[in-house]
Design an enzyme around this catalytic site. Structure first.
Site, short mmCIF file in Angstrom:
data_model
loop_
_atom_site.label_atom_id
_atom_site.label_comp_id
_atom_site.label_asym_id
_atom_site.label_seq_id
_atom_site.Cartn_x
_atom_site.Cartn_y
_atom_site.Cartn_z
N HIS A 67 0.83 -1.21 0.00
CA HIS A 67 0.00 0.00 0.00
C HIS A 67 0.86 1.26 0.00
O HIS A 67 1.88 1.34 0.68
CB HIS A 67 -1.01 0.00 1.15
CG HIS A 67 -0.45 0.19 2.52
ND1 HIS A 67 -0.21 1.43 3.08
CD2 HIS A 67 -0.12 -0.71 3.49
CE1 HIS A 67 0.23 1.30 4.31
NE2 HIS A 67 0.31 0.01 4.58
N ASP A 179 6.20 2.75 5.99
CA ASP A 179 4.95 2.01 6.12
C ASP A 179 3.92 2.67 5.21
O ASP A 179 3.31 3.66 5.58
CB ASP A 179 4.49 2.03 7.58
CG ASP A 179 3.18 1.29 7.81
OD1 ASP A 179 2.72 0.60 6.89
OD2 ASP A 179 2.62 1.42 8.91
N GLU A 213 -5.06 1.83 2.96
CA GLU A 213 -4.87 0.71 3.88
C GLU A 213 -4.92 1.18 5.32
O GLU A 213 -5.49 0.50 6.19
CB GLU A 213 -3.53 0.03 3.59
CG GLU A 213 -3.31 -1.29 4.33
CD GLU A 213 -2.69 -1.15 5.71
OE1 GLU A 213 -2.60 -2.17 6.42
OE2 GLU A 213 -2.30 -0.03 6.10
N GLU A 214 -4.35 2.35 5.59
CA GLU A 214 -4.23 2.82 6.97
C GLU A 214 -5.57 3.15 7.61
O GLU A 214 -5.66 3.29 8.83
CB GLU A 214 -3.32 4.06 7.02
CG GLU A 214 -1.87 3.81 6.62
CD GLU A 214 -1.10 3.02 7.66
OE1 GLU A 214 -1.66 2.71 8.74
OE2 GLU A 214 0.07 2.68 7.40
N HIS A 323 5.26 4.38 12.35
CA HIS A 323 4.35 5.52 12.48
C HIS A 323 5.01 6.72 13.16
O HIS A 323 4.38 7.46 13.91
CB HIS A 323 3.07 5.12 13.21
CG HIS A 323 2.12 4.37 12.33
ND1 HIS A 323 0.75 4.33 12.56
CD2 HIS A 323 2.32 3.64 11.21
CE1 HIS A 323 0.16 3.60 11.63
NE2 HIS A 323 1.10 3.17 10.80
#
Length: 357
Positions: A67, A179, A213-214, A323
């Site tokens: 993603h 990420d 996605e998140e 994150h």
């Protein structure tokens, strides 16, 4: 790492892509993979599909996905003094945001701002021990009042943290957005390596850069429905436990520079896991292992239960400081993940082999 691949990685990381605002990064992905695929499309949600046709008829469809969206912020309110109040896009840690430089992505281009913080000298002892809620934090763009701020910023504009791609010691690199742009990068490199191979695969390969996605695995859900794969490999990041403040009992023994991670559990097809393990052994690629007995919280989760089910696996990249604006990975782990997936694709012969016997 080859210089062209490294330049692509830096450009991908630099492009803003909070969930719902991914297209600057998706354009970078499309431009890079275009020479390597037979077909390149984008759907209404913004997922990008790069297809490489295999040799033969009625071939199994294999989808690899990473993603492209990252965590970030979104402008919610502009007060009378021109300060911007915001909400989180994805899992933003309120501990980290005060004092950070940010970019507001406006119609006129990126606009610099800073997240303000009361000076420690003016805080009482209780305040010093309390995390300021995100809804009480604000961005200062230097505007003198609301009218001036509104000429520059609109409610709904996306915000990203200012974070430069940084080379650390050895092959370690740091940036915001690994990420899961680490996964997007690996997908792109798989496409490049497959295109450069001497023999065509016995699968129809779809490399997907998914969105949102998140905030709920949304792009992974719709892209699986579009591709309708028989086999799927999700490329994600996972918590490295080689930093001082992370408990190994939670995620196992995972370190940067020791290879990609293979996950076992209910989300993972046993035969596909075995293929990945065999490929790693035969190609002398170091891998690490983690266990996940339930849903994995990745696009692999929705892929597995798409339509009538998909033989699914997870290949993960060890990541420190998830994150945060300083997420850190090993370049060697990224390269090995791509090589491992290509070696596994070469070992897939039919869709029936993944049905449990």
């Amino acid at each position: 790492m080859r210089k062209e691949s490294l330049a692509f990685l830096e450009k991908l990381l630099d492009a803003p892509s909070p969930s719902g605002y991914e297209q600057p990064a998706q354009r970078v992905f499309r431009d890079y993979v275009a020479p390597y695929c037979d077909e390149l499309t984008t759907d209404v949600m913004g997922n990008v599909f790069a297809r490489i046709a295999g040799k033969g008829k009625d071939l199994p469809r294999v989808m690899i996905v990473g993603h492209t969206d990252e965590i970030g912020l979104q402008v919610k309110y502009i007060d009378d003094k021109g300060y911007l109040y915001f909400a989180a896009v994805g899992g933003v840690d309120a501990h980290l945001t005060p004092g950070k430089r940010v970019n507001i992505h406006t119609a006129g281009g990126p606009l610099a701002g800073v997240i303000g913080k009361k000076p420690i000298h003016l805080m009482d002892a209780k305040d010093r021990e309390t995390v300021v809620k995100l809804e009480a934090q604000y961005i200062d763009i230097g505007a003198k009042d609301k009218k001036e701020a509104q000429k520059l910023v609109r409610v709904g504009d996306a915000v990203t943290f200012e974070s430069a791609f940084t080379r650390l010691a050895g092959d370690r690199v740091s940036s915001r957005g690994f990420d899961d742009k680490a996964g997007c990068f690996v997908v792109a490199e798989v496409l490049r390596l497959v295109a450069a191979g001497k023999k065509k695969l016995a699968v129809d390969l779809y490399g997907v850069s998914s969105v949102q996605e998140e905030i709920g695995l949304r792009g992974g859900t719709t892209s699986c429905y579009t591709v309708n794969p028989d086999v799927g490999i999700c490329v994600e990041v996972d918590f490295a436990t080689d930093q001082p403040d992370v408990e190994k009992k939670h995620n196992g023994e995972v370190a940067l520079g020791k290879g990609p991670i293979l996950t076992r559990g209910a989300n993972i097809n046993p035969h596909l896991f075995d293929l990945l393990s065999t490929a790693a052994e035969k190609e002398k690629i170091d891998v690490q292992h983690t266990a996940n007995p339930r849903a994995t919280g990745t696009d692999a989760n929705v892929m597995q239960v798409s339509r009538n089910g998909v033989a699914t696996a997870l290949v993960k990249i060890p990541l420190r400081y998830m994150h945060t604006p300083v997420e850190t990975v090993s370049l060697g782990d990224l390269e090995d993940a791509a090589k491992l997936i290509v070696a596994t694709l070469e070992r897939i012969t039919s869709r029936e082999e993944f049905i449990p016997r």
